[in-house]
Design a protein around this motif. Sequence first.
Motif, short mmCIF file in Angstrom:
data_model
loop_
_atom_site.label_atom_id
_atom_site.label_comp_id
_atom_site.label_asym_id
_atom_site.label_seq_id
_atom_site.Cartn_x
_atom_site.Cartn_y
_atom_site.Cartn_z
N PRO A 1 0.80 -1.23 0.00
CA PRO A 1 0.00 0.00 0.00
C PRO A 1 0.83 1.28 0.00
CG PRO A 1 -0.96 -1.60 1.48
CD PRO A 1 0.35 -2.19 1.01
N SER A 2 1.90 1.32 0.79
CA SER A 2 2.67 2.57 0.87
C SER A 2 3.43 2.82 -0.42
CB SER A 2 3.63 2.53 2.06
OG SER A 2 4.51 1.44 1.96
N CYS A 3 4.01 1.78 -1.01
CA CYS A 3 4.72 1.95 -2.29
C CYS A 3 3.73 2.28 -3.40
CB CYS A 3 5.49 0.68 -2.65
SG CYS A 3 6.97 0.43 -1.65
N ALA A 4 2.56 1.67 -3.34
CA ALA A 4 1.57 1.91 -4.38
C ALA A 4 1.16 3.38 -4.41
CB ALA A 4 0.34 1.03 -4.14
N ARG A 5 1.00 3.94 -3.20
CA ARG A 5 0.63 5.36 -3.12
C ARG A 5 1.71 6.23 -3.73
NH1 ARG A 5 -1.92 4.67 1.62
NH2 ARG A 5 0.04 4.75 2.73
N GLU A 6 2.97 5.93 -3.36
CA GLU A 6 4.07 6.78 -3.81
C GLU A 6 4.33 6.62 -5.30
OE1 GLU A 6 7.53 6.11 -1.55
OE2 GLU A 6 6.54 6.48 0.37
N ASN A 7 4.04 5.46 -5.82
CA ASN A 7 4.44 5.16 -7.19
C ASN A 7 3.27 5.01 -8.15
OD1 ASN A 7 7.52 4.68 -7.06
ND2 ASN A 7 6.69 3.69 -5.26
N LEU A 8 2.11 5.44 -7.70
CA LEU A 8 0.92 5.25 -8.54
C LEU A 8 1.11 5.90 -9.90
CD1 LEU A 8 -1.77 3.92 -8.40
CD2 LEU A 8 -2.77 6.06 -7.65
N ARG A 9 1.68 7.09 -9.91
CA ARG A 9 1.88 7.78 -11.19
C ARG A 9 2.91 7.08 -12.03
NH1 ARG A 9 1.11 14.12 -9.57
NH2 ARG A 9 -0.91 13.73 -8.64
#
Length: 61
Positions: free
Chosen positions: A42-50
Amino acid sequence: MTVLVCALCGTTLDADADEQSGMLALSWVASHERGRDVRYCPSCARENLRAIEGKLDAEFW
Ligand SMILES: [Zn+2]
């Protein structure tokens, strides 16, 4: 047994370990890259969504 491994930070989550882990697994993001299924915590997904979405454009290269 389903073990998720974050493609960015290497965090692992055993989705079948207990009910809480199963719930947590739902917030992981699955992505399909170069024919492989990869997962992001979840935390990586938020940071790397773009960046993840940006890879769609990278296919034009
Ligand atoms: Zn991660």
